[in-house]
Design an enzyme around this catalytic site. Sequence first.
Site, PDB file in Angstrom:
ATOM      1  N   THR A 144      56.636  40.508  66.710  1.00  0.00           N
ATOM      2  CA  THR A 144      57.535  40.068  67.774  1.00  0.00           C
ATOM      3  C   THR A 144      56.735  39.840  69.044  1.00  0.00           C
ATOM      4  O   THR A 144      56.016  40.725  69.504  1.00  0.00           O
ATOM      5  CB  THR A 144      58.635  41.114  68.015  1.00  0.00           C
ATOM      6  OG1 THR A 144      59.452  41.204  66.839  1.00  0.00           O
ATOM      7  CG2 THR A 144      59.513  40.717  69.186  1.00  0.00           C
ATOM      8  N   SER A 166      62.321  47.180  61.236  1.00  0.00           N
ATOM      9  CA  SER A 166      61.842  47.201  62.608  1.00  0.00           C
ATOM     10  C   SER A 166      60.904  48.378  62.868  1.00  0.00           C
ATOM     11  O   SER A 166      61.065  49.466  62.295  1.00  0.00           O
ATOM     12  CB  SER A 166      63.038  47.301  63.566  1.00  0.00           C
ATOM     13  OG  SER A 166      62.625  47.560  64.892  1.00  0.00           O
ATOM     14  N   LYS A 176      57.520  36.019  65.710  1.00  0.00           N
ATOM     15  CA  LYS A 176      58.951  35.920  66.011  1.00  0.00           C
ATOM     16  C   LYS A 176      59.165  35.953  67.526  1.00  0.00           C
ATOM     17  O   LYS A 176      58.651  36.832  68.206  1.00  0.00           O
ATOM     18  CB  LYS A 176      59.709  37.080  65.364  1.00  0.00           C
ATOM     19  CG  LYS A 176      61.218  37.051  65.588  1.00  0.00           C
ATOM     20  CD  LYS A 176      61.880  38.192  64.837  1.00  0.00           C
ATOM     21  CE  LYS A 176      63.397  38.158  65.000  1.00  0.00           C
ATOM     22  NZ  LYS A 176      63.815  38.513  66.375  1.00  0.00           N
ATOM     23  N   HIS A 201      65.368  36.363  70.842  1.00  0.00           N
ATOM     24  CA  HIS A 201      65.651  37.793  70.693  1.00  0.00           C
ATOM     25  C   HIS A 201      67.154  38.065  70.735  1.00  0.00           C
ATOM     26  O   HIS A 201      67.613  39.083  71.251  1.00  0.00           O
ATOM     27  CB  HIS A 201      64.935  38.603  71.782  1.00  0.00           C
ATOM     28  CG  HIS A 201      64.457  39.950  71.318  1.00  0.00           C
ATOM     29  ND1 HIS A 201      63.163  40.210  70.951  1.00  0.00           N
ATOM     30  CD2 HIS A 201      65.116  41.122  71.147  1.00  0.00           C
ATOM     31  CE1 HIS A 201      63.033  41.472  70.604  1.00  0.00           C
ATOM     32  NE2 HIS A 201      64.222  42.048  70.701  1.00  0.00           N
ATOM     33  N   TYR A 242      55.668  45.681  66.890  1.00  0.00           N
ATOM     34  CA  TYR A 242      55.410  45.498  68.311  1.00  0.00           C
ATOM     35  C   TYR A 242      53.976  45.945  68.569  1.00  0.00           C
ATOM     36  O   TYR A 242      53.589  47.046  68.172  1.00  0.00           O
ATOM     37  CB  TYR A 242      56.352  46.357  69.163  1.00  0.00           C
ATOM     38  CG  TYR A 242      57.793  45.911  69.163  1.00  0.00           C
ATOM     39  CD1 TYR A 242      58.154  44.676  69.679  1.00  0.00           C
ATOM     40  CD2 TYR A 242      58.796  46.740  68.675  1.00  0.00           C
ATOM     41  CE1 TYR A 242      59.484  44.263  69.686  1.00  0.00           C
ATOM     42  CE2 TYR A 242      60.123  46.346  68.685  1.00  0.00           C
ATOM     43  CZ  TYR A 242      60.457  45.106  69.192  1.00  0.00           C
ATOM     44  OH  TYR A 242      61.771  44.710  69.200  1.00  0.00           O
TER      45      TYR A 242
END
Length: 397
Positions: free
Chosen positions: A156, A107, A252, A276, A130
């Site tokens: 994402t 992440s 995603k 999520h 992100y």
Amino acid sequence: MREITHIAELRSIARRKIPRAIFDYVDGGSYDERTLHDNSADLAALRLRQRVMVDVSQRTLATSMVGEAASMPLAIAPTGLTGLVHGDGEILAARAAQAAGIPFCLSTMSICSLEDVSAAVEKPFWFQLYVMRDRGFSQSLIERAQAARCPALVLTVDLQIQGQRHRDIRNGLAVPPRLTLHNLLDIATKPRWMQRVLCGKRKTFGNLMGHVAGADNLATVSQWIAGQFDPSLSWRDIEWVRKLWPGKLILKGILDLSDAQRAAASGADAIVVSNHGGRQLDGAASSIRALPEIAERVGDRCEVLFDGGIRSGQDVLKALALGARGCMTGRAFLYGLGAYGERGVTRALKILRDELDVSMALTGTTNVRDVTRALLWQEGEGPEMRMETARSWADVA
């Protein structure tokens, strides 16, 4: 470590071993947690078709996900703050995934940095991005992922605005944690957790350190992050990322068919049907409800992966039956990590693998690539699957 046979056991042990604020961050969802609950409940309500007298002596779970060989159709999902569940948690999880022969995704909001994890494992891993207000920083992350030889970028798309998570607010979850009397007393009862975290490589978001002005001040970092989620994010930004990123691109957070079609047309190599983990729009459909139509309509144009409620190998099998090429799991591996560190992640992955293998055999399936909707029990003569809860359920024919 005693013999653990179920993900729920790892959850129970993790709940005892790590601070409540961290456990609730892993375990919880947004608002009333209806979507979080439905992710698991709707999977559990699906029934498998038992088949007998089929030679299942030779079985294989091997497949590929986004062009990468995998020993089973499962990847470790990107999860923020993993290094606070257990010191160096991202490194430990990446090692367990490498040993299991499945993809690991790091992440953006990890505690260990891209470079930390890259130096600790031999197999390149996926990186989750992100797109933030500071596009220059986002571009630098893409470049660092390239330098780390990440084969896939997982973008994402469902966090333009963060959903409210009541548990986190009540617990004062922040980085650094808000030191209330309750938190201090709770942490004091978890000395082994505290020792592992303090001995870890980092105590804050590793991917931001050295790349964000004032990152040596933890409060400044938290404030910077809070202002970086970008409500103006649009499909134009997907085009921007696609131009910068030469590897596989995975989007995603797709739950709507029109979004899935737009994603397939954007040049994405794969999409992840996901809400999520029930942490964003509470009241949204469960991931498994959204999966069949999306897989049927865009599965020939891009690979369809699934995320949301995976707690067993049977959950994986059901998602494959409804059109997913593979699945991602977040909470299941985090429970293992919180319970026993790397050994716990290894145990969680083995539980999922063994359940998938046995369930395949008992449904008369020998190759995971051959799983179809015929594996699911369907009431009556029609294609509609009835849910135990008697709720209406989308036609999956």
